[in-house]
Design a protein around this motif. Structure first.
Motif: not given
Length: 239
Positions: A180, A182, A212
């Motif tokens: 992930q 962000t 995100s």
């Protein structure tokens, strides 16, 4: 290991076609409101058990070798910096990235930036050419970009740079197939231009929002954008 993006608190909604979270992000992602405080990392990461996290402290945007970011980016020799990930010709500036990323996190970051640049090229081109998006995105994100590019082209509008982004966190999970990224996206200086060259920018276009993006690694080589979410204007800062 959690395989879905952690949800922002508050009321979720689908981003409007041109009310971008950055334009690139919101045209591709689902949007949610958030009660998070202002700052770089306003969207909570995925369940971080067994995850490797990059520091959220911004790195210097100077020096470093140029990192290729068209199509599926690959780890390049030399230091990867905010400057090397930026593209002045495109009007895309990476203001900061996390410090002390390991090799896997760096590859995730490079491939995410490749995806982000391709989407911005699409919006700056008025959605007329989606070449390369299938090399950097998959699943729901790929379909949303294609659908919204078609909508933008039909309306005869295009975005006009600049856009600035600040990457606050890169998280990679132990199985190395899910990650992930962000960030905060600043498009306050961006404009929307119609087919006659008129400035048709609306307040919802000139925003600064957290987003995100979930990345997957299906072939063990390239990380692809597959799912995402965004917050609301003013919930983060690019620094």
């Amino acid at each position: 290991m959690a395989r879905s993006l952690a949800r922002l608190s508050g009321r979720c909604r689908i981003a409007s076609a041109l009310g971008v979270g950055a334009l690139a992000a919101s045209l591709a992602l689902a949007g949610c409101s958030s009660s998070s405080p202002k700052g770089g990392g306003t969207i909570p990461p995925l369940n971080t058990a067994g995850a490797s996290n990059g520091s959220t402290a911004p790195a210097s945007a100077s020096g470093g070798a140029s990192a290729g970011a068209s199509g599926a980016a690959s780890a390049s020799a030399g230091a990867v910096t905010a400057e090397s990930l930026s593209d002045p010709d495109l009007g895309y500036t990476v203001v900061s990235i996390p410090k002390d990323l390991d090799a896997t996190q760096t590859k995730v970051l490079q491939d995410f930036i490749a995806y982000d640049k391709v989407t911005w090229r699409i919006w700056f081109g008025g959605g007329k050419d989606t070449t390369g998006i299938d090399k950097v995105a998959t699943g729901l994100t790929l379909q949303r970009v294609i659908n919204n590019a078609s909508k933008m082209a039909g309306e005869g509008q295009h975005a006009q740079p600049p856009v600035r982004v600040s990457i606050s966190e890169v998280v990679v999970y132990d199985n190395k197939t899910v990650a992930q990224v962000t960030m905060c996206v600043d498009q306050k200086q961006m404009k929307m231009i119609d087919s006659n060259g008129n400035d048709v920018t609306k307040p919802e276009h000139k925003i600064q929002v957290p987003s995100s993006t979930r990345m997957t690694n299906p072939d063990g080589k390239t990380w692809l954008a597959t799912e995402g979410q965004r917050g609301q204007d003013g919930e983060c800062s690019v620094e």
